[in-house]
Design an enzyme around this catalytic site. Structure first.
Site, short mmCIF file in Angstrom:
data_model
loop_
_atom_site.label_atom_id
_atom_site.label_comp_id
_atom_site.label_asym_id
_atom_site.label_seq_id
_atom_site.Cartn_x
_atom_site.Cartn_y
_atom_site.Cartn_z
N GLN A 259 10.54 -8.33 -0.79
CA GLN A 259 10.49 -7.67 0.51
C GLN A 259 11.37 -8.38 1.52
O GLN A 259 12.05 -7.74 2.32
CB GLN A 259 9.05 -7.58 1.03
N HIS A 262 14.93 -7.20 2.06
CA HIS A 262 15.24 -5.91 2.67
C HIS A 262 15.90 -6.06 4.03
O HIS A 262 16.77 -5.27 4.41
CB HIS A 262 13.95 -5.10 2.89
N GLU A 327 1.53 -3.14 4.28
CA GLU A 327 2.17 -2.00 3.62
C GLU A 327 2.00 -2.12 2.10
O GLU A 327 1.54 -1.19 1.45
CB GLU A 327 3.66 -2.01 4.00
N HIS A 328 2.39 -3.26 1.55
CA HIS A 328 2.25 -3.52 0.11
C HIS A 328 1.29 -4.69 -0.09
O HIS A 328 1.45 -5.72 0.57
CB HIS A 328 3.59 -3.93 -0.51
N ASP A 361 8.35 0.52 -6.02
CA ASP A 361 9.50 1.01 -5.26
C ASP A 361 10.29 2.06 -6.04
O ASP A 361 11.01 2.85 -5.45
CB ASP A 361 10.46 -0.15 -4.93
N HIS A 420 -15.18 34.71 26.22
CA HIS A 420 -15.62 34.22 24.90
C HIS A 420 -17.00 34.81 24.59
O HIS A 420 -17.25 35.33 23.50
CB HIS A 420 -15.72 32.69 24.89
#
Lengths: 436, 436
Positions: A259, A262, A327-328, A361, A420
């Site tokens: 990660q 990235h 996230e992961h 991934d 109504h």
């Protein structure tokens, strides 16, 4: 150096709280520029899009060349080596097999009062997938966005991908073809989002826009939200690994780096009950960083935002993990199921040491578009549901209306919504006439 | 006068297209003011919230009185007449029974390669429901927002409702109690949204914010989106009725007025295959408007944004309906199922003449928080899913990794993500060592 924290330290809570709120990204304020671009595309359509593409991507397009032709796609796809083509196809097949299982069921039932109730799901008619250009132009992201849309039954599926100086990644086009994308436009930035949301003379508008992008793309998506549907606004990637000492430190190190590589703003965290193991992993990271191709990215990410947290036990690890809402999340411990059951907020969980995050991934099957920046507390990864919407259904029988209509009338009156109530009363009166 | 359109007219397409894009609401640009309010609440917390409440609602609060006490709620609830209490309870029970069926299933399976895949759903930990003050302070909205959250399993559920000059609607408090809300704060506007998203000394932050509000609330929700989850940004209400001549024009008239009375920007549309019936409904609307309590609202709505559209047949009606993508759709025709099957974009469908839309506002069971402004093309009404999120799960066996790992490695290399590939390669090498 990454942060070393230990829950046994007296200052742990304050250090962890500070760590949690560390700002990793200075999002530039591009909102005014984006507003101007969107307004211009709405006003001038193709002319605006082509001018902006020439300015930002140094690429002269005409309405006829906004989209790649089939022949151009054929030629680009032919350049892809066979091994990569096969890998993409295997990935696509597995992603499709996973996402097909997400298709939700329609429902219909009759309740005790005789009302028929239910719902049904239908796909959005058209979706646009934004694919970044340059370094982050990932074919895997094309698969992860396009396949759920196709599984959902979206009829028209288009991709926009900027091609600065005309350079395109052939794998992106091949992935689009494998996933069944109808049209690929060589445009990007806020102008691509505007064209997808509002349409131009050449580009028909879509109903839903997904896919990652830079600050301009994110700001544009936020602005068109409501006119069209959007997916989440993705932030830099994150991984949390919970690992006991019964792991190879080098495996955990490369997982953390997968990660970190990235983005300099990415974040990699190890939580371990064994401080010595944590130290060993940190050393293995440094060793890998000596030779890693993307060490100029992964190094700063790890040193600025990485962390090794020593805990007393795995219960503490689970509790910290939920505060991070990663996230992961990789669980490399003896009893992964027991630990997993204690986790509540995570985008994706990778169970056991044979499941490096990178599998997810590409080829695992689950989607790799996942909630970042603690948003796993309230949101989910991309799925088939993002390309469907639900219509609720209700049918009253006269008997059902007689049973529940009076309550509706009472509540309508209490809210001062006379019409109504009248719409119910008119029918109740008819029923009373008929039965009297 | 509402618009009268007929698909047989030569200028129909241009008139309908113009009708579709008519702007019904001039949303004031309050973004700068809202940004300042949010920044102030983040910085000064309770002090900011109480000051803003004093300024906007003319109500002096302290941190201790931000929330209603149990005794205050008891006292207010005791003021609610028995009939209204029973109606709220019946509504709550029916809404709960419908939403319980929306709970999605977890899944887990083993694929042919030996990978264990799946997902599981978990509730958000805390949700905040915004309830407007004043005229639009609807107890039914409290039920519609709070019950799905409770069904989803949200642990902490709070309401914010402004009480200008200290005036509160006791039915709102009773609805909150019936729905199981934990705390009700007497604050509103952008300051309430900011307090829910970021927290103050007294108000713990939530993970998800839902509920309608004015332009300030909408702008604030848009701004905090990402920090917390939000539901849709609701626009003015809409109803489309498709009715043949076999209906009482007065029933259809009150149905149209039941949305028109919400808001001068609301929109009510009739599509009918019978021009004379359309005329009769328009006359019935005018007649009802002579005496309707909210005629000062419903009249302008109907005259400025209402429409009666005559079509050749019901296929045409369905096609136009999908272009409108209405929030509420009533089908008052002989074969409602056949017509319903042709509809793709609608928030909620009410089938048959015994099902006035108002039933759905209160006691039908389905949610009344629905997509407006054509957003039914890509979004759904509020549901249990809005208070849940999904975590994907993957576990590779050594065999599964051997089968699919090489493709992941290939794709990682093609994306120049070396560490991704290394995290797979390190494990594949071990497997090769072990089997050699």
């Amino acid at each position: 150096m990454p942060q070393f924290l230990n829950t046994a330290d007296t200052d742990f809570e304050s250090r962890f709280a500070a760590f949690l709120t560390t700002k990793r990204e200075d999002a530039p304020d591009v909102d005014a520029a984006v507003a101007a671009i969107i307004a211009d595309v709405r006003k001038r359509g193709d002319a605006s899009v082509t001018e902006l593409t020439e300015r930002f991507d140094r690429l002269a397009l005409t309405p006829d060349t906004l989209a790649f032709s089939e022949a151009e796609i054929d030629a680009e796809c032919a350049r892809v080596p066979e091994a990569e083509r096969r890998a993409l196809e295997q990935a696509a097949e597995r992603i499709r097999a996973y996402h097909v299982r997400q298709m939700p069921e329609d429902a219909q039932w009759t309740d005790p009062e005789g009302a028929v109730l239910g719902w049904r799901w239908t796909p959005v008619a058209a979706a646009g997938l934004y694919v970044p250009g340059g370094l982050a132009s990932y074919p895997s992201s094309v698969l992860m966005n396009a396949i759920p849309a196709r599984v959902a039954g979206v009829e028209r599926l288009v991709v926009t991908v900027p091609t600065p100086d005309g350079v395109v990644n052939p794998l992106v086009l091949l992935a689009a073809r494998i996933a069944g994308v109808d049209t690929v436009y060589r445009i990007g930035g806020a102008q691509a989002i505007a064209a997808l949301a509002y349409g131009t003379q050449t580009i028909a508008p879509v109903d839903k826009i997904t896919g990652p992008g830079n600050a301009y793309v994110a700001a544009a998506k936020r602005r068109v939200f409501g006119k069209v549907g959007i997916d989440m606004i993705a932030g830099p990637s994150e991984i949390l690994v919970i690992a006991d000492a019964d792991n190879d430190p080098d495996w955990i190190a490369v997982d953390l780096l997968s990660q970190a590589e990235h983005d300099e703003s990415a974040q990699s965290i190890l939580i371990t009950p064994d401080a010595a193991f944590g130290q060993a992993v940190a050393e293995a990271v440094e060793k890998r960083l000596e030779t890693l191709e993307r060490r100029a990215i992964a190094g700063p990410s790890w040193r600025d935002f990485g962390a090794v947290i020593t805990v007393r036990d795995l219960d503490e690890a689970a509790a910290l993990s939920d505060r991070i809402a990663p996230e992961h999340l990789e669980l490399c411990v003896a009893d992964t199921d027991a630990l997993s059951a204690k986790i509540r907020h995570a985008g994706a969980i990778f169970l056991g040491k044979w499941t490096p995050e990178a599998i997810g991934d590409y080829v695992g099957g689950p989607n790799h578009v996942l909630p970042t920046a603690r948003s796993a507390r309230f949101s989910s990864g991309l799925s088939v549901l993002d390309f469907l919407k639900r219509t609720t259904l209700a049918r009253m029988s006269p008997g059902a209306l007689a049973a529940i209509g009076p309550a509706a009338e009472t509540l309508a009156k209490s809210e001062s919504l006379e019409a109504h109530g009248l719409s119910v009363r008119a029918r109740l009166d008819r029923l009373n006439e008929e039965t009297s």
